[in-house]
Design a protein around this motif. Sequence first.
Motif, PDB file in Angstrom:
ATOM      1  N   TRP A   1     -20.809  87.276  23.910  1.00  0.00           N
ATOM      2  CA  TRP A   1     -21.506  86.245  24.652  1.00  0.00           C
ATOM      3  C   TRP A   1     -22.337  86.872  25.751  1.00  0.00           C
ATOM      4  N   THR A   2     -23.342  86.149  26.187  1.00  0.00           N
ATOM      5  CA  THR A   2     -24.181  86.640  27.277  1.00  0.00           C
ATOM      6  C   THR A   2     -24.251  85.568  28.352  1.00  0.00           C
ATOM      7  N   LEU A   3     -24.378  86.044  29.590  1.00  0.00           N
ATOM      8  CA  LEU A   3     -24.530  85.130  30.721  1.00  0.00           C
ATOM      9  C   LEU A   3     -25.909  85.398  31.305  1.00  0.00           C
ATOM     10  N   SER A   4     -26.668  84.329  31.499  1.00  0.00           N
ATOM     11  CA  SER A   4     -28.039  84.504  31.981  1.00  0.00           C
ATOM     12  C   SER A   4     -28.052  85.050  33.401  1.00  0.00           C
ATOM     13  N   GLU A   5     -29.217  85.529  33.804  1.00  0.00           N
ATOM     14  CA  GLU A   5     -29.403  86.137  35.127  1.00  0.00           C
ATOM     15  C   GLU A   5     -28.967  85.188  36.247  1.00  0.00           C
TER      16      GLU A   5
ATOM     17  N   LYS B   1     -26.697  83.066  36.169  1.00  0.00           N
ATOM     18  CA  LYS B   1     -25.274  82.761  35.997  1.00  0.00           C
ATOM     19  C   LYS B   1     -25.048  81.310  35.545  1.00  0.00           C
ATOM     20  N   LEU B   2     -26.017  80.730  34.886  1.00  0.00           N
ATOM     21  CA  LEU B   2     -25.869  79.329  34.499  1.00  0.00           C
ATOM     22  C   LEU B   2     -25.714  79.132  32.998  1.00  0.00           C
ATOM     23  N   THR B   3     -26.331  79.989  32.192  1.00  0.00           N
ATOM     24  CA  THR B   3     -26.356  79.758  30.753  1.00  0.00           C
ATOM     25  C   THR B   3     -25.500  80.782  30.016  1.00  0.00           C
ATOM     26  N   TYR B   4     -24.489  80.257  29.326  1.00  0.00           N
ATOM     27  CA  TYR B   4     -23.663  81.106  28.464  1.00  0.00           C
ATOM     28  C   TYR B   4     -24.137  80.932  27.034  1.00  0.00           C
ATOM     29  N   THR B   5     -24.417  82.038  26.356  1.00  0.00           N
ATOM     30  CA  THR B   5     -24.772  81.952  24.939  1.00  0.00           C
ATOM     31  C   THR B   5     -23.680  82.677  24.147  1.00  0.00           C
ATOM     32  N   PHE B   6     -23.031  81.939  23.236  1.00  0.00           N
ATOM     33  CA  PHE B   6     -21.927  82.515  22.453  1.00  0.00           C
ATOM     34  C   PHE B   6     -22.395  82.791  21.040  1.00  0.00           C
ATOM     35  N   HIS B   7     -22.168  84.021  20.570  1.00  0.00           N
ATOM     36  CA  HIS B   7     -22.473  84.372  19.181  1.00  0.00           C
ATOM     37  C   HIS B   7     -21.172  84.307  18.404  1.00  0.00           C
TER      38      HIS B   7
ATOM     39  N   GLU C   1     -24.856  77.331  22.921  1.00  0.00           N
ATOM     40  CA  GLU C   1     -25.312  77.611  24.283  1.00  0.00           C
ATOM     41  C   GLU C   1     -24.768  76.537  25.215  1.00  0.00           C
ATOM     42  N   PHE C   2     -24.208  76.966  26.326  1.00  0.00           N
ATOM     43  CA  PHE C   2     -23.686  76.039  27.333  1.00  0.00           C
ATOM     44  C   PHE C   2     -24.416  76.301  28.643  1.00  0.00           C
ATOM     45  N   VAL C   3     -24.925  75.239  29.259  1.00  0.00           N
ATOM     46  CA  VAL C   3     -25.662  75.403  30.515  1.00  0.00           C
ATOM     47  C   VAL C   3     -24.901  74.688  31.631  1.00  0.00           C
ATOM     48  N   TRP C   4     -24.660  75.423  32.710  1.00  0.00           N
ATOM     49  CA  TRP C   4     -23.931  74.862  33.848  1.00  0.00           C
ATOM     50  C   TRP C   4     -24.892  74.428  34.937  1.00  0.00           C
ATOM     51  N   LYS C   5     -24.431  73.480  35.754  1.00  0.00           N
ATOM     52  CA  LYS C   5     -25.262  73.040  36.874  1.00  0.00           C
ATOM     53  C   LYS C   5     -25.217  74.044  38.015  1.00  0.00           C
ATOM     54  N   LYS C   6     -24.047  74.673  38.186  1.00  0.00           N
ATOM     55  CA  LYS C   6     -23.883  75.621  39.290  1.00  0.00           C
ATOM     56  C   LYS C   6     -23.155  76.848  38.761  1.00  0.00           C
ATOM     57  N   PRO C   7     -23.383  78.002  39.365  1.00  0.00           N
ATOM     58  CA  PRO C   7     -22.594  79.164  38.971  1.00  0.00           C
ATOM     59  C   PRO C   7     -21.143  78.995  39.432  1.00  0.00           C
ATOM     60  N   TYR C   8     -20.190  79.453  38.627  1.00  0.00           N
ATOM     61  CA  TYR C   8     -18.782  79.254  38.947  1.00  0.00           C
ATOM     62  C   TYR C   8     -17.974  80.377  38.300  1.00  0.00           C
TER      63      TYR C   8
END
Lengths: 333, 584
Positions: free
Chosen positions: B125-129, B131-137, B191-198
């Motif tokens: 998985w990757t986390l965007s710069e 810190k909001l978008t997780y992309t899971f392969h 792909e999961f997008v968060w509202k805030k980094p956590y």
Amino acid sequence: MWQYLLRRLLLMIPTFLGITLVCFLVLRLANTDPVVADLEAGLQGQQISQEAIEHLRRIYDLDKPWYVQYARLVGRLLSLDLGTTWKDGRPIAEVIGEALPITVLLSVLSLAIAYLIAIPLGVFSATRQYTRKDQAVTVGVFMLYSLPRFWVGTLLLVFLASGHYLDWFPLQGWHSFRGFEEMGFLQKVGDVAWHITLPLLALTFNAFAALSRYMRSGMLEAIRQDYVRTARAKGVPERVVIWRHALRNSLIPIITLMGLYLPYLIGGSVIVETIFGIRGMGGLTLEAIRMPDYPLVITLVAFTSLLTMVGILLSDILYAVVDPRITYGGESP
Amino acid sequence: MAARRAAGAALLLLCAGLDAACTRGKAEEPPPPPQPAARPAPAVDPELAAWRAGRLPPLEGQGTPVPGGEVVVQMYADPPSLNTIVDNDWWGSRITHHLVYQALVGIDAYDDPRYRFQPELAESWTLSEDKLTYTFHLRKDVRFHDGQPFGAKDVIATYEKVLDETTKAAHLRSHLEELESFRAIDEHTVEFVWKKPYFMALDDPFAQVPIQPAHVIAKLTGAEYNQAATNPLNRAPVGTGPFAFVEWKTDQRVVYRRNEDYWGRKAYLDRLVFRIVKDPTVGPLLAEKGELDVVTSTLSEAWVKMEERPALRENFHRSLFHDATYNWIGWNLARPTFQDRRVRLALTMLIDRERFRKSVLHDLVLPTTCHFYYRSAACDPAVVQPPYDPVAAVKLLEEAGWRDTDGDGVRERDGVRFAFSFMISASSVTTERLATLMKESFARAGIEMSIQKVEWAAFSKRLREHEFDACTLAWGAGPRVDPAQVWHSSSTEGGSNFISFSNPEADALIEAGRVEFDEERRDAIFRKLQHLLHEEQPYTWLWVPARRTLIHRRIHGVKANLAFWQFADWWVEPQAEPPAPAQE
């Protein structure tokens, strides 16, 4: 007689409604919110959204006024669609079907054994009233009666099943944990008998105490009757006097009790079930009340109260069977 | 009620009982008799010493694993269902997560105390710069136990059910409140997008949501999904894990078999049986008779006495493990009495915690001062509990203005007597003993404490409404915890900050920690928080309770860790007979 029966049966309807209504209201008064209890499962420091609570309320009919809830619960019962439990959403009939057989087996056996012991014991005591033997029986019976069941059950387990002392019986369950399904019928019977010996002992060791006292007093009353004196005067052997003439009449009180024991047959014993790891009606009922699982509790209460009423009716009919002097209906005795 | 259900590994929970594992339906411990404080010195035999200490033999050098065999594990409650999306049950999640069901992300159980994430259904998985978008392969070689292939549609269907307001998944939904959106990019990418980094985003949201087959659940409405009568998964899970479900007999057993079609290294055991044994005294007895291989619940008293049972000693390993759980006493800071730090410290110093641990709890628990997993880097081992010191405590009370001026034996300040009530949950015997000890000790120092026993339902209600003076409880958690829920001032309303702790410095530390993605820097922030809490003493920290387990010696590959047991890594000696069925 038939008219009497019909009247009694019709009377059962308001009684039944009354019992279920009181039970329902008591559940509500307990003031435990089943939805919050279910969702929150205690308190995990998480907030349950109000929508989720409202949604469950709708599923459970809890958003309706209490009389609608009650009417729906009873309506379902009457239509014989028992619905599903709240705890795990399984059909109530299936849940009860799992727990009922073992409970009925245990309590029928226990009751039968209790009667088999109580009758001779009561007669023995009555015919030797105030002798040393009578006193010994009285003291013995009361001592057994006062032993708590959980204590006796645990002792049985530790001494007869744990292997620390004797290793005669299994520790848990009402059949073998492994390989029960593969057994033949007779093997299964043997396996169950072996497993339920200790639970049965724990259930029965003092169940005959009260019965034997009823038997004793019934017998004492009977042997003072004129017909007994007459029989004795005629020279009828004492054995026949007691066991044929007096016994029949002295049975009335304890046969009446038999009807009253009917609901007890499906009630189950929470204590014995817990100690011996048996899943029966006792544990099921306790669990249902704890949640509280309204549909399951109402079903169980309806079931028990129905049996109680049938039991009372049955014992009244048994009166007539045992004692020809008692009849119901218009005819004169 | 002694025990409650726990959620996923990284979730906080409360236990009202003191010396109890956190699960629903666990029986109460009878009060153990006082024991002499000193135990006999360990024998020279290192094996015996390890056994006494409850240390399992190391995993290395235990021979080559062989497939086969069956292991019977005690479970002390019948779960309401095996679908943890609708039933947040402790046992339900213990026996399904990462065994039958798998999540996008796994947790490396052998990585104590860090428990880092590892690929599970997502191979990377990757986390965007930002810190909001997780992309899971996702893995492409995975099949469900019913033979259907696993793909992005299953992930989407599962998360849709969790987020569906009509399902009973509120416990999981609360972790996904900050989720902005999620979608399938292709058949094997989500792909999961968060509202805030956590910093906890990977834990509960991705490591604790079991992925279920879309072909079973997608067509169900929320109400149908909740009910066992309409959702087959509630009684018979279908997952992708190393074990597949076989049968569940209510109040008797749950049986799994090895998943022969597993995508990873297959499990060694042929069958895994969870046997329901509710009475805690019966577990060791069944083990002695060869009817249980793993006893998961033993009373601390039985644990100590076990040394006298040669049959257990010969056939079983003992494992004493301290989870990420701790017991505490909380002082309600909304009450004027407890607002002075010196008073709280004095109260702590008046409780002889060490004596209680040693005599009543048989010295099986560990003292702690930390909100986090005691072995994690977020806890500073140099911080130790304030000592038991009544003299110093009395001095502190005098300094704070509490003096007995009217000679009635109770201190007062500004005309107010030092009297309060201690709320405990009605069913815990250990808690009651602690309360009695406190009452006596406080009375000697001129403080009047009454003990208030309350049923669990009322107890939790009063906690949330802050209607108590002092109380005791346990927090349970996983290797990572978000302290905001308990310690942030905003958690006073709606959170778990029952004692109304409010400290701007603590709030700032918590907020900084929540968005810090570098573990070492975050640990440093949380250690600062620990120091601050220790200084403030809003809680009197008590101890970390022990998990006391017996494991049959024929089982190998066992390691105690926070993530319960790794049954897929267990194997049994081939020549060893399975425990003989009870003789007929």
